[in-house]
Design a protein around this motif. Structure first.
Motif, PDB file in Angstrom:
ATOM      1  N   VAL A 199       0.804  -1.117   0.115  1.00 45.09           N
ATOM      2  CA  VAL A 199       0.031   0.210  -0.170  1.00 45.09           C
ATOM      3  C   VAL A 199       0.842   1.077  -0.024  1.00 45.09           C
ATOM      4  O   VAL A 199       0.891   2.200  -0.799  1.00 45.09           O
ATOM      5  CB  VAL A 199      -1.078  -0.021   1.179  1.00 45.09           C
ATOM      6  N   HIS A 200       1.726   1.237   0.938  1.00 44.00           N
ATOM      7  CA  HIS A 200       2.656   2.539   0.867  1.00 44.00           C
ATOM      8  C   HIS A 200       3.697   2.488  -0.231  1.00 44.00           C
ATOM      9  O   HIS A 200       3.729   3.448  -0.815  1.00 44.00           O
ATOM     10  CB  HIS A 200       3.646   2.571   2.261  1.00 44.00           C
ATOM     11  N   LEU A 201       4.464   1.499  -0.429  1.00 48.56           N
ATOM     12  CA  LEU A 201       5.362   1.584  -1.481  1.00 48.56           C
ATOM     13  C   LEU A 201       4.753   1.646  -2.739  1.00 48.56           C
ATOM     14  O   LEU A 201       5.785   1.905  -3.599  1.00 48.56           O
ATOM     15  CB  LEU A 201       6.602   0.250  -1.172  1.00 48.56           C
ATOM     16  N   TRP A 202       3.346   1.286  -3.195  1.00 45.89           N
ATOM     17  CA  TRP A 202       2.957   1.591  -4.316  1.00 45.89           C
ATOM     18  C   TRP A 202       2.744   3.147  -4.504  1.00 45.89           C
ATOM     19  O   TRP A 202       3.385   3.817  -5.407  1.00 45.89           O
ATOM     20  CB  TRP A 202       1.453   0.990  -4.432  1.00 45.89           C
ATOM     21  N   VAL A 203       1.695   3.644  -3.710  1.00 46.34           N
ATOM     22  CA  VAL A 203       1.461   4.966  -3.813  1.00 46.34           C
ATOM     23  C   VAL A 203       2.443   6.043  -3.080  1.00 46.34           C
ATOM     24  O   VAL A 203       2.339   7.068  -3.692  1.00 46.34           O
ATOM     25  CB  VAL A 203      -0.048   5.361  -2.920  1.00 46.34           C
ATOM     26  N   GLU A 204       3.275   5.468  -2.272  1.00 49.47           N
ATOM     27  CA  GLU A 204       4.334   6.851  -1.802  1.00 49.47           C
ATOM     28  C   GLU A 204       5.684   6.499  -2.230  1.00 49.47           C
ATOM     29  O   GLU A 204       6.604   6.841  -1.768  1.00 49.47           O
ATOM     30  CB  GLU A 204       4.236   7.057  -0.412  1.00 49.47           C
ATOM     31  N   GLY A 205       5.740   5.335  -3.269  1.00 47.64           N
ATOM     32  CA  GLY A 205       6.973   5.169  -3.781  1.00 47.64           C
ATOM     33  C   GLY A 205       7.016   4.984  -5.178  1.00 47.64           C
ATOM     34  O   GLY A 205       7.337   5.849  -5.948  1.00 47.64           O
ATOM     35  N   VAL A 206       6.656   3.799  -5.848  1.00 49.27           N
ATOM     36  CA  VAL A 206       6.956   3.520  -7.257  1.00 49.27           C
ATOM     37  C   VAL A 206       6.114   4.134  -8.179  1.00 49.27           C
ATOM     38  O   VAL A 206       6.175   4.384  -9.127  1.00 49.27           O
ATOM     39  CB  VAL A 206       6.895   1.986  -7.570  1.00 49.27           C
ATOM     40  N   TRP A 207       4.713   4.250  -7.393  1.00 43.93           N
ATOM     41  CA  TRP A 207       3.604   5.092  -8.416  1.00 43.93           C
ATOM     42  C   TRP A 207       4.165   6.668  -8.812  1.00 43.93           C
ATOM     43  O   TRP A 207       3.890   7.038  -9.732  1.00 43.93           O
ATOM     44  CB  TRP A 207       2.475   5.297  -7.861  1.00 43.93           C
ATOM     45  N   GLU A 208       4.773   7.122  -7.916  1.00 44.22           N
ATOM     46  CA  GLU A 208       5.607   8.540  -7.762  1.00 44.22           C
ATOM     47  C   GLU A 208       6.448   8.535  -8.959  1.00 44.22           C
ATOM     48  O   GLU A 208       6.644   9.328  -9.792  1.00 44.22           O
ATOM     49  CB  GLU A 208       5.971   8.922  -6.673  1.00 44.22           C
ATOM     50  N   LEU A 209       7.220   7.412  -9.398  1.00 42.56           N
ATOM     51  CA  LEU A 209       8.218   7.329 -10.506  1.00 42.56           C
ATOM     52  C   LEU A 209       7.392   7.521 -11.627  1.00 42.56           C
ATOM     53  O   LEU A 209       7.750   8.046 -12.813  1.00 42.56           O
ATOM     54  CB  LEU A 209       8.924   5.946 -10.363  1.00 42.56           C
ATOM     55  N   ILE A 210       6.177   6.545 -11.780  1.00 40.74           N
ATOM     56  CA  ILE A 210       5.133   6.687 -12.987  1.00 40.74           C
ATOM     57  C   ILE A 210       4.628   8.001 -13.160  1.00 40.74           C
ATOM     58  O   ILE A 210       4.718   8.731 -14.301  1.00 40.74           O
ATOM     59  CB  ILE A 210       4.316   5.609 -12.891  1.00 40.74           C
ATOM     60  N   LEU A 211       4.306   8.621 -11.857  1.00 38.95           N
ATOM     61  CA  LEU A 211       3.865  10.223 -11.951  1.00 38.95           C
ATOM     62  C   LEU A 211       4.947  11.074 -12.809  1.00 38.95           C
ATOM     63  O   LEU A 211       4.615  11.694 -13.405  1.00 38.95           O
ATOM     64  CB  LEU A 211       3.309  10.407 -10.485  1.00 38.95           C
ATOM     65  N   GLY A 212       6.109  10.838 -12.109  1.00 42.04           N
ATOM     66  CA  GLY A 212       7.082  11.688 -12.677  1.00 42.04           C
ATOM     67  C   GLY A 212       7.605  11.693 -13.994  1.00 42.04           C
ATOM     68  O   GLY A 212       7.723  12.680 -14.805  1.00 42.04           O
ATOM     69  N   ALA A 213       7.566  10.449 -14.575  1.00 41.88           N
ATOM     70  CA  ALA A 213       7.836  10.128 -15.938  1.00 41.88           C
ATOM     71  C   ALA A 213       6.703  10.601 -16.984  1.00 41.88           C
ATOM     72  O   ALA A 213       6.983  11.544 -17.861  1.00 41.88           O
ATOM     73  CB  ALA A 213       8.085   8.813 -16.209  1.00 41.88           C
ATOM     74  N   MET A 214       5.355  10.515 -16.488  1.00 39.61           N
ATOM     75  CA  MET A 214       4.151  10.909 -17.326  1.00 39.61           C
ATOM     76  C   MET A 214       4.136  12.433 -17.445  1.00 39.61           C
ATOM     77  O   MET A 214       4.010  13.199 -18.314  1.00 39.61           O
ATOM     78  CB  MET A 214       3.014  10.549 -16.548  1.00 39.61           C
ATOM     79  N   LEU A 215       4.390  13.081 -16.370  1.00 34.48           N
ATOM     80  CA  LEU A 215       4.421  14.500 -16.020  1.00 34.48           C
ATOM     81  C   LEU A 215       5.523  15.131 -17.028  1.00 34.48           C
ATOM     82  O   LEU A 215       5.409  16.085 -17.718  1.00 34.48           O
ATOM     83  CB  LEU A 215       4.414  15.124 -14.579  1.00 34.48           C
ATOM     84  N   ALA A 216       6.988  14.655 -17.001  1.00 32.59           N
ATOM     85  CA  ALA A 216       7.927  15.094 -17.712  1.00 32.59           C
ATOM     86  C   ALA A 216       7.659  15.156 -19.097  1.00 32.59           C
ATOM     87  O   ALA A 216       7.862  15.817 -19.912  1.00 32.59           O
ATOM     88  CB  ALA A 216       9.253  14.160 -17.295  1.00 32.59           C
ATOM     89  N   PHE A 217       6.850  13.731 -19.531  1.00 34.90           N
ATOM     90  CA  PHE A 217       6.731  13.712 -20.909  1.00 34.90           C
ATOM     91  C   PHE A 217       5.920  14.652 -21.468  1.00 34.90           C
ATOM     92  O   PHE A 217       6.021  15.403 -22.400  1.00 34.90           O
ATOM     93  CB  PHE A 217       6.182  12.403 -21.158  1.00 34.90           C
ATOM     94  N   GLY A 306      -1.946  21.851 -12.578  1.00 37.57           N
ATOM     95  CA  GLY A 306      -2.640  21.433 -11.323  1.00 37.57           C
ATOM     96  C   GLY A 306      -2.029  20.280 -10.500  1.00 37.57           C
ATOM     97  O   GLY A 306      -2.318  20.011  -9.378  1.00 37.57           O
ATOM     98  N   THR A 307      -1.803  19.206 -11.403  1.00 34.32           N
ATOM     99  CA  THR A 307      -1.188  17.824 -10.845  1.00 34.32           C
ATOM    100  C   THR A 307       0.074  18.162  -9.868  1.00 34.32           C
ATOM    101  O   THR A 307       0.130  17.636  -8.679  1.00 34.32           O
ATOM    102  CB  THR A 307      -0.455  17.052 -12.055  1.00 34.32           C
ATOM    103  N   SER A 308       0.991  19.177 -10.297  1.00 34.46           N
ATOM    104  CA  SER A 308       1.913  19.518  -9.368  1.00 34.46           C
ATOM    105  C   SER A 308       1.578  20.307  -8.286  1.00 34.46           C
ATOM    106  O   SER A 308       2.075  19.954  -6.964  1.00 34.46           O
ATOM    107  CB  SER A 308       3.211  20.131 -10.112  1.00 34.46           C
ATOM    108  N   VAL A 309       0.526  20.887  -8.223  1.00 32.20           N
ATOM    109  CA  VAL A 309       0.407  21.828  -7.274  1.00 32.20           C
ATOM    110  C   VAL A 309      -0.636  20.880  -6.016  1.00 32.20           C
ATOM    111  O   VAL A 309      -0.342  21.037  -4.651  1.00 32.20           O
ATOM    112  CB  VAL A 309      -0.665  23.315  -7.549  1.00 32.20           C
TER     113      VAL A 309
END
Length: 458
Positions: A199-217, A306-309
């Motif tokens: 639960v934590h290492l998904w939403v406060e860990g590896v999902w954040e990597l996916i978030l960062g990659a999508m936002l950067a793209f 909006g995502t970042s804020v």
């Protein structure tokens, strides 16, 4: 589209939005049941509505992540997707398995569902967020492996970029940490210890990597800023995410029977977790301010900012409010937790998926951007959903403060149910805010059906 195989993203995006709508409808049902206890009972008991609401959240976000990766990786790798056919098969397997699971929750008593799906053979059910029957859990493993193989093979045969590598690392972590959903020790302390590894290492860990990659793209596409600049930011952000997120798991280890050093580790690293979100906010606004192109998709830029804020406010600041052990001692398990959860999931993950859909769907439909009228409606939907979600978070925060005081601080503590009666005004107001959120989501869906006379062709 630059690559024909990017088209496989479209059904994933459509399914994600449909499941998102279902999640909100069950959230409204739950909200009503908070104040009218027998609403829709016995057809949809509260525990069933809650399972459906939270499971739909997980599933629609996964559909969004998968669609986004199938869209962006071919462009990043400058090659066609390894196997579009595998992506389509994976889509239908995941959709059918998800639908059958939800129907199982709604139509079959949970104990019977556990018996019929092999829970006696391998006991994995009955835990919050991990209620899925054994066949569904195995299906998620297969779907994650299929997704990972398709993306990694595409990356390996084409250009390697920071975005595709960070995305692949996030997907690998998602697949690995899901395996802990199969481990259900009899010892309750051990159970909760490893439960957080999903639960934590998904939403406060590896999902954040996916978030960062999508936002950067998306920021590269809509701003035209040099890739090298954005990739340097991305590496710094994901490094801070991993440093704070992994040890920050300890802020869930308070008061569950673990050694006291977790009070210090959890508090210190939990307090540092807002830093990568703050960096993400600065990063997004810097990139937009330095933009070299005026992209026609203004709505996608708004969703990205909006995502970042909202991610910083919801996941960062609202998480910090109760991450320190001395404060968490009083607030643990109150409505403050729900306030943080709602705003964090919306800001960090719902918004980035909507950002990706807002950017990619017009291109998948043959144009660079939707018409001005459609984009105005999209922007209205953004503000309605975002303001109403802030309203929900503020109302639940107020409810949590009152709950903590009446239940745990007052010289004459009240019982749980007596306190819930005192919180009814917050729950009614939360339900009204939820209806506004639903209107915003419906506007978002409607915007895709507006005729595109004014849109630019690709």
């Amino acid at each position: 589209m630059k690559y024909a195989s990017q088209a496989v993203a479209k059904p994933y995006f459509i399914a994600a939005i449909g499941l998102f709508l279902g999640q909100i409808l069950f959230g409204l049902i739950m909200g009503m049941q908070y104040v009218v206890g027998d609403f829709l009972f016995p057809a949809i008991p509260f525990n069933v509505a809650r399972m459906v609401h939270t499971n739909l959240l997980i599933v629609w976000l996964l559909f969004g992540f998968m669609g986004a990766s199938y869209y962006l990786v071919p462009e990043e790798s400058e090659t066609e997707l390894f196997s579009p056919k595998l992506a389509i098969i994976t889509f239908w397997v995941f959709l059918v398995a998800g639908a059958l699971t939800i129907l199982g929750y709604l139509l079959v008593p949970y104990a019977s569902l556990a018996k019929w799906t092999g829970n006696d053979m391998l006991n994995t059910m009955g835990r919050e967020f991990l209620e899925q029957p054994l066949p569904t859990k195995i299906g998620i493993v297969l779907v994650a492996l299929s997704w990972l193989v398709n993306i990694v093979m595409t990356v390996l045969k084409g250009r390697k970029t920071a975005i595709s590598l960070v995305l692949s690392l996030g997907m690998l972590g998602l697949a690995v940490f899901w395996l802990f959903s199969f481990y259900n020790p009899a010892n309750l302390v051990k159970d909760k210890f490893y439960w957080w590894w999903v639960v934590h290492l998904w939403v406060e860990g590896v999902w954040e990597l996916i978030l960062g990659a999508m936002l950067a793209f998306v920021l590269i596409k809509v701003t035209g800023v040099d890739r090298e600049v954005i990739e340097k930011w991305l590496y710094v952000i994901i490094t801070m995410t991993l440093i704070t997120g992994i040890i920050g798991t300890g802020h869930h280890y308070f008061f569950i029977g673990l050694p006291p050093y977790w009070l210090w580790l959890g508090s210190i690293f939990g307090a540092l977790e807002p830093i990568p979100f703050l960096m993400m906010t600065i990063f997004a606004f810097n990139m937009v301010n330095k933009r070299r192109r005026d992209h026609p998709n203004k709505a996608a830029v708004l969703w990205a900012l909006g995502t970042s804020v909202v991610a910083f406010v919801g996941a960062g600041l609202w998480g910090f409010l109760h991450t320190l052990a001395p404060i968490n001692y009083y607030t643990h398990g109150t409505q403050l937790t729900a306030a943080h959860g709602h705003l964090a999931f919306y800001g960090a993950y719902a918004l980035v998926v909507l950002t990706m859909i807002s950017y990619a769907m017009p291109i998948l439909r043959g144009r660079a951007a939707n018409s001005e009228k459609a984009q105005v409606m999209e922007m209205w939907s953004f503000w309605l959903m975002t303001i109403s979600m802030f309203g929900i978070a503020l109302l639940l925060t107020a409810a949590g403060i009152v709950q903590a005081y009446l239940q745990r601080v007052s010289a004459t503590p009240m019982s749980f149910m007596a306190v819930q009666d005192q919180l009814a005004i917050f729950y009614w107001s939360r339900e009204a805010a939820g209806l506004v959120f639903l209107i915003g989501l419906l506007l978002y869906i409607w915007s895709f059906f507006i005729k595109e006379k004014e849109s630019a062709l690709v």
